[in-house]
Design an enzyme around this catalytic site. Structure first.
Site, short mmCIF file in Angstrom:
data_model
loop_
_atom_site.label_atom_id
_atom_site.label_comp_id
_atom_site.label_asym_id
_atom_site.label_seq_id
_atom_site.Cartn_x
_atom_site.Cartn_y
_atom_site.Cartn_z
N GLY A 14 -82.82 133.11 32.39
CA GLY A 14 -82.52 132.16 31.33
C GLY A 14 -83.75 131.84 30.49
O GLY A 14 -83.68 131.75 29.26
N SER A 128 -77.94 143.37 30.81
CA SER A 128 -78.70 144.27 31.68
C SER A 128 -80.09 144.52 31.13
O SER A 128 -80.31 144.47 29.93
CB SER A 128 -77.99 145.60 31.86
OG SER A 128 -78.80 146.46 32.65
N LYS A 182 -70.16 145.65 32.62
CA LYS A 182 -71.46 145.46 33.28
C LYS A 182 -71.39 145.89 34.74
O LYS A 182 -72.31 146.49 35.28
CB LYS A 182 -71.91 143.99 33.17
CG LYS A 182 -73.14 143.63 34.03
CD LYS A 182 -74.43 144.22 33.48
CE LYS A 182 -75.58 144.28 34.46
NZ LYS A 182 -75.96 143.08 35.15
N ASN A 186 -73.54 148.86 36.61
CA ASN A 186 -74.32 148.76 37.84
C ASN A 186 -73.90 149.81 38.85
O ASN A 186 -74.74 150.34 39.58
CB ASN A 186 -74.19 147.36 38.44
CG ASN A 186 -75.02 146.33 37.68
OD1 ASN A 186 -75.26 146.49 36.49
ND2 ASN A 186 -75.46 145.29 38.35
N GLU A 189 -75.48 152.89 37.87
CA GLU A 189 -76.90 152.74 38.20
C GLU A 189 -77.14 153.13 39.68
O GLU A 189 -78.08 153.86 39.99
CB GLU A 189 -77.30 151.29 37.93
CG GLU A 189 -78.68 150.86 38.32
CD GLU A 189 -78.85 149.33 38.11
OE1 GLU A 189 -78.50 148.82 37.03
OE2 GLU A 189 -79.30 148.65 39.05
N TYR A 190 -76.29 152.68 40.57
CA TYR A 190 -76.40 153.04 41.99
C TYR A 190 -76.37 154.56 42.13
O TYR A 190 -77.14 155.16 42.88
CB TYR A 190 -75.23 152.47 42.80
CG TYR A 190 -75.36 151.05 43.29
CD1 TYR A 190 -75.73 150.02 42.46
CD2 TYR A 190 -75.06 150.74 44.63
CE1 TYR A 190 -75.81 148.71 42.92
CE2 TYR A 190 -75.13 149.43 45.10
CZ TYR A 190 -75.51 148.43 44.24
OH TYR A 190 -75.57 147.14 44.70
P1 NDP Z 1 -80.95 132.62 39.96
O1 NDP Z 1 -79.80 133.52 40.15
O2 NDP Z 1 -82.01 132.61 40.98
O3 NDP Z 1 -80.42 131.13 39.72
C1 NDP Z 1 -81.30 130.08 39.55
C2 NDP Z 1 -80.81 129.16 38.46
O4 NDP Z 1 -79.49 128.68 38.76
C3 NDP Z 1 -81.69 127.93 38.34
O5 NDP Z 1 -81.79 127.58 36.99
C4 NDP Z 1 -80.91 126.89 39.14
O6 NDP Z 1 -81.20 125.57 38.79
C5 NDP Z 1 -79.51 127.26 38.73
N1 NDP Z 1 -78.50 126.72 39.64
C6 NDP Z 1 -78.23 127.14 40.90
N2 NDP Z 1 -77.23 126.43 41.43
C7 NDP Z 1 -76.85 125.53 40.49
C8 NDP Z 1 -75.87 124.54 40.43
N3 NDP Z 1 -75.04 124.32 41.46
N4 NDP Z 1 -75.76 123.80 39.32
C9 NDP Z 1 -76.57 124.02 38.26
N5 NDP Z 1 -77.52 124.97 38.25
C10 NDP Z 1 -77.67 125.71 39.35
O7 NDP Z 1 -81.63 132.90 38.53
P2 NDP Z 1 -81.93 134.28 37.77
O8 NDP Z 1 -82.64 133.89 36.54
O9 NDP Z 1 -82.54 135.29 38.67
O10 NDP Z 1 -80.48 134.82 37.40
C11 NDP Z 1 -79.58 134.11 36.58
C12 NDP Z 1 -78.31 134.90 36.46
O11 NDP Z 1 -78.60 136.15 35.89
C13 NDP Z 1 -77.61 135.19 37.77
O12 NDP Z 1 -76.23 135.12 37.58
C14 NDP Z 1 -78.02 136.59 38.11
O13 NDP Z 1 -77.06 137.28 38.87
C15 NDP Z 1 -78.19 137.17 36.76
N6 NDP Z 1 -79.24 138.18 36.79
C16 NDP Z 1 -79.16 139.21 36.00
C17 NDP Z 1 -80.12 140.16 35.99
C18 NDP Z 1 -79.99 141.22 35.09
O14 NDP Z 1 -80.76 142.18 35.11
N7 NDP Z 1 -79.01 141.13 34.24
C19 NDP Z 1 -81.30 140.15 36.83
C20 NDP Z 1 -81.33 139.00 37.59
C21 NDP Z 1 -80.33 138.09 37.56
P3 NDP Z 1 -82.38 124.77 39.57
O15 NDP Z 1 -83.65 125.17 38.88
O16 NDP Z 1 -82.05 123.35 39.34
O17 NDP Z 1 -82.34 125.17 41.00
#
Ligand code: NDP
Length: 477
Positions: A14, A128, A182, A186, A189-190
């Protein structure tokens, strides 16, 4: 309200997406459950663009221009539902919630339907490219309504990767189409990774090359038709020496591949839709097998060729043969993946443009490759192409490669080097092109024990043979 878009969920993905938007001149509202992440972003990167930090849901929503666009980038699963439940009551009809996390497309369909009832747009979006992609230009696959894309599209196209000036972002189709595509990305990708790993294993096992030498082979391949991000990074991984031991890095890494589960989703869906995505399935199972240390330990002493003793009779040409086998197997994996998208699109009424999918995968994402431009071309020429394998260019390339492909698979079998990816791809190719399949016998067996009936090659209708009484008695069922 002055932000054109907002991002809630400011972990690595994010945060980088928000920075990417701000770097492109968009005013970005920021929000995170725990406020520290919001503060950190502004402290560290506030100078990169125009951010509006907010600390409550109400503040966040108030900061957004209408129609409001909220990008949700939180941990996929129940956190996504929690965030939707928190924000939806604060929104007005026409506002857009974008889920850019890795949601399962079925969850996206459910959420989209529920929010549509309330007049809100819900756009499940595949993103991605990992954290680097999120910051510098990912491949973006938005689903949801076409009208939501009218206001969202320009923003996303602005921050997406570009190939020949074209953004790697397009409206994939309604509701869960973006997350579905998406997911298949993936899965592919595997498969790509497994095939590359098998190529490495073959070059080492059959030719005795060292990892650094194999890195050079991959670098050469990367200048040709296999030119891709995954080949490029593979060369770097293989060339890397472990600083602690001086050994090739690949030799000090535990050989148990992990997964986050998107490959499994792809395979489960392939089974549900009845699409034979055998390459993706083998790649997923190969990871799973590698992790079964107890099984592997129990089987370690089983008889079979040892690599160093069995080697021999393998010429230097072998490396070129592996390139051909890799290319042909890769075509099969992509052909299967695109067939899965075709089937999903038909099942859920998405009308996905396969050529456009290939186009948005050309840059930004993990499977980006020169090759995808050819796939785009194939679907441009024939939108309803039954299989990539039958399309002019791919057909002749695979036909040209097949002798080498067969020789690589037989060498692997002779030397006892497991190549589930290469082998299943070749079996798929041979099964598809076969005049007759032993499925006829399977139908006979099914009719024998379960009276499941069969169809005949020479007459319409379904038939059953009364096996127990008199096998000559066949009657229409
Ligand atoms: P994470 O998947 O580790 O998630 C952490 C974030 O989620 C934090 O901002 C956390 O807030 C928030 N969060 C968790 N639980 C809650 C909740 N119950 N209510 C509100 N907020 C919550 O973060 P990433 O940045 O790694 O990934 C974000 C998304 O992107 C995921 O869905 C992941 O699968 C996807 N992703 C995609 C990738 C890609 O290459 N496209 C690579 C990596 C991830 P807090 O700080 O308060 O804990």
């Amino acid at each position: 309200s002055r932000a054109s878009i907002g991002v809630t969920g400011l972990a690595v993905m994010g945060r980088n997406l928000a920075r990417n938007l701000a770097r492109h001149g968009h005013t970005v509202a920021l929000h995170n459950r725990s406020p520290q992440r919001t503060r950190d972003l502004v402290d560290q990167f506030g100078s990169e663009g125009d951010f509006v930090p907010t600390h409550t849901a109400e503040e966040f929503v108030r900061a957004l221009e209408r129609p409001r666009k909220l990008v949700v980038m939180v941990k996929a699963g129940t956190p996504t539902d929690a965030v939707i439940d928190e924000f939806a009551p604060l929104l007005e009809p026409g506002d857009i919630i974008i889920d850019a996390g890795n949601a399962h497309f079925a969850d996206t369909r459910r959420r989209e339907a529920a929010l549509r009832e309330r007049g809100l747009h819900f756009v499940g979006t595949g993103v991605s490219g990992g954290e680097e992609g999120a910051l510098h230009g990912p491949s973006i696959m938005p689903g949801g309504s076409a009208s939501s894309y009218d206001s969202l599209g320009p923003l996303f196209e602005d921050i997406a990767a570009k190939v020949d000036g074209a953004p790697c972002c397009t409206h994939i189709g309604p509701d869960g189409a973006g997350h579905f595509v998406k997911m298949v990305h993936n899965g592919i990708e595997y498969s790509d990774m497994q095939l590359i790993a098998e190529s490495f294993d073959l070059l080492r096992g059959a030719l005795g090359y060292e990892p650094a030498q194999i890195a050079d082979v991959f670098r050469t391949w990367n200048t040709g038709r296999l030119d891709s991000y995954l080949i490029e990074i593979t060369a770097e991984v293989l060339a890397h020496t472990d600083p602690a031991t001086g050994a090739p890095f690949v030799d000090v890494v535990a050989d148990e591949a992990e997964q986050k589960g998107t490959g499994r989703w792809t395979v489960q869906n392939g089974l549900e839709l009845g699409v034979p995505i055998t390459g993706i399935a083998e790649a997923t199972f190969a990871r799973s097998l590698s992790g079964h240390t107890e099984l592997r330990r129990a089987a370690r002493g089983l008889a079979g060729p040892t690599r160093s003793a069995a080697r021999g009779g393998v010429s230097e040409r072998f490396a070129d043969d592996v390139e051909q086998a890799l290319y042909a197997s890769k075509v099969v994996a992509y052909a299967q993946g695109f067939n899965q998208i075709q089937a999903g699109s038909a099942e859920y009424g998405w009308n996905v443009d396969l050529g456009a999918v290939a186009a948005v995968w050309r840059g930004g994402c993990i499977i980006r490759a020169k090759f995808l431009d050819d796939i785009r071309g194939a679907y441009r020429a024939e939108a309803g192409l039954p299989t990539l394998l039958a399309s002019g260019e791919f057909r002749s390339a695979v036909e040209d490669a097949q002798d080498a492909w067969r020789s690589v698979v037989s060498t692997a079998v002779r030397l006892g080097i497991p190549t589930p990816g290469f082998s299943t791809a070749l079996a798929y190719y041979d099964a598809l092109r076969a005049e007759r399949l032993p499925a006829a016998l399977v139908q006979g067996q099914r009719d024998y024990f379960g009276a499941h009936t069969y169809r005949r090659v020479d007459r319409d209708g379904s038939f059953h043979t009364t096996w127990a009484a008199d096998p000559r008695a066949e009657h229409e069922a």
